[in-house]
Design a protein around this motif. Structure first.
Motif, PDB file in Angstrom:
ATOM      1  N   TYR B  37       0.843  -1.181   0.000  1.00 31.37           N
ATOM      2  CA  TYR B  37       0.000   0.000   0.000  1.00 31.37           C
ATOM      3  C   TYR B  37       0.885   1.239   0.000  1.00 31.37           C
ATOM      4  N   GLN B  39       0.925   5.405   0.922  1.00 29.99           N
ATOM      5  CA  GLN B  39       0.250   6.478   1.647  1.00 29.99           C
ATOM      6  C   GLN B  39       0.972   7.788   1.347  1.00 29.99           C
ATOM      7  N   ARG B  43      -2.605  11.235   3.042  1.00 31.34           N
ATOM      8  CA  ARG B  43      -2.894  10.157   4.013  1.00 31.34           C
ATOM      9  C   ARG B  43      -3.822   9.068   3.494  1.00 31.34           C
ATOM     10  N   GLN B  44      -4.325   9.195   2.279  1.00 34.04           N
ATOM     11  CA  GLN B  44      -5.145   8.127   1.714  1.00 34.04           C
ATOM     12  C   GLN B  44      -4.299   6.864   1.549  1.00 34.04           C
ATOM     13  N   MET B  45      -4.826   5.719   1.920  1.00 33.05           N
ATOM     14  CA  MET B  45      -4.136   4.434   1.738  1.00 33.05           C
ATOM     15  C   MET B  45      -4.560   3.857   0.394  1.00 33.05           C
TER      16      MET B  45
END
Lengths: 113, 115
Positions: B37, B39, B43-45
């Motif tokens: 993932y 980020q 801050r969106q994963m």
């Protein structure tokens, strides 16, 4: 159309207050999660629900209570907030218990003052 | 305790170059997926890539590919032709033994792409 939406995005509150964070997914997923990301960016699972049934309940203070009214919604209620609760809280969903990967919400930054 | 290890806390790469981010894990699940993932500062994963453990072929998504070594429980991410927008934290994740739906994340690595 947002797949996993969390509200609010930011939350600033005083110690001792009670607050809720809401999460909704429109992906038709069966399983939803709450994760906490601390100041060092470490992600730790808190809870998981599968079709409204609690399946993961990590060691978190019982001031934290999840609620899932249906499989598309998972809310997190926090009582008697403490300074140490300040963090980013992520909601996520996945297709089933066999994990093909999470879709995350945009996170809620909680600041307790 | 289940662990996912990302031993490099920070890396830096020149734009257009290639960089590899390392990860080891210790799940004992029989069939599982592994994930990287991203980020960014927003801050969106964001899911970058996933690898099914039963597949010998390494997964590829455009400029992103993995080097999956099942016996060694190693799962590294290679980013080719690095772009400024690749600047972010990268997290490796694997399922928890006995609780496949629960993902354990590594501590993350901060990648900076230099212009």
């Amino acid at each position: 159309d947002t797949a996993v939406s969390q509200t609010p995005k930011y939350l600033v509150t005083q110690m001792g207050n009670d607050k809720s964070i809401k999460c909704e997914q429109n992906l038709g997923h069966d399983t939803m999660y709450w994760y906490k990301q601390d100041s060092k960016k470490f992600l730790k699972i808190m809870f998981s629900y599968n079709n409204k049934e609690l399946i993961i309940n990590e060691t978190v203070p019982n001031r934290f209570s999840p609620k899932s009214p249906d499989k598309a919604h998972l809310n997190l209620h926090i009582n008697s907030l403490e300074l140490g609760d300040s963090a980013v809280y992520f909601c996520a969903s996945s297709r089933s218990r066999t994990n093909y990967g999470y879709t995350f919400g945009s996170g809620t930054r909680l600041t307790v003052v | 305790a289940q662990t996912v290890t990302q031993s490099q806390p920070e890396m830096s790469v020149q734009e257009a170059e290639t960089v590899t981010l390392s990860c080891t894990y210790d799940t004992s699940e029989n069939n599982y997926y592994l994930f990287w993932y991203k980020q960014p500062p927003s801050r969106q994963m964001i899911l970058v890539i996933r690898q099914e453990a039963y597949k010998q072929q390494n997964a590829t998504e455009n400029r992103f590919s993995v080097n999956f070594q099942k016996a060694a429980k190693s799962f590294s991410l290679k980013i080719s032709d690095s772009q400024l927008g690749d600047t972010a934290m990268y997290f490796c994740a694997s399922p928890h033994t006995g609780a496949n739906s629960k993902l354990t994340f590594g501590k993350g690595i901060t990648l900076s792409v230099r212009p």
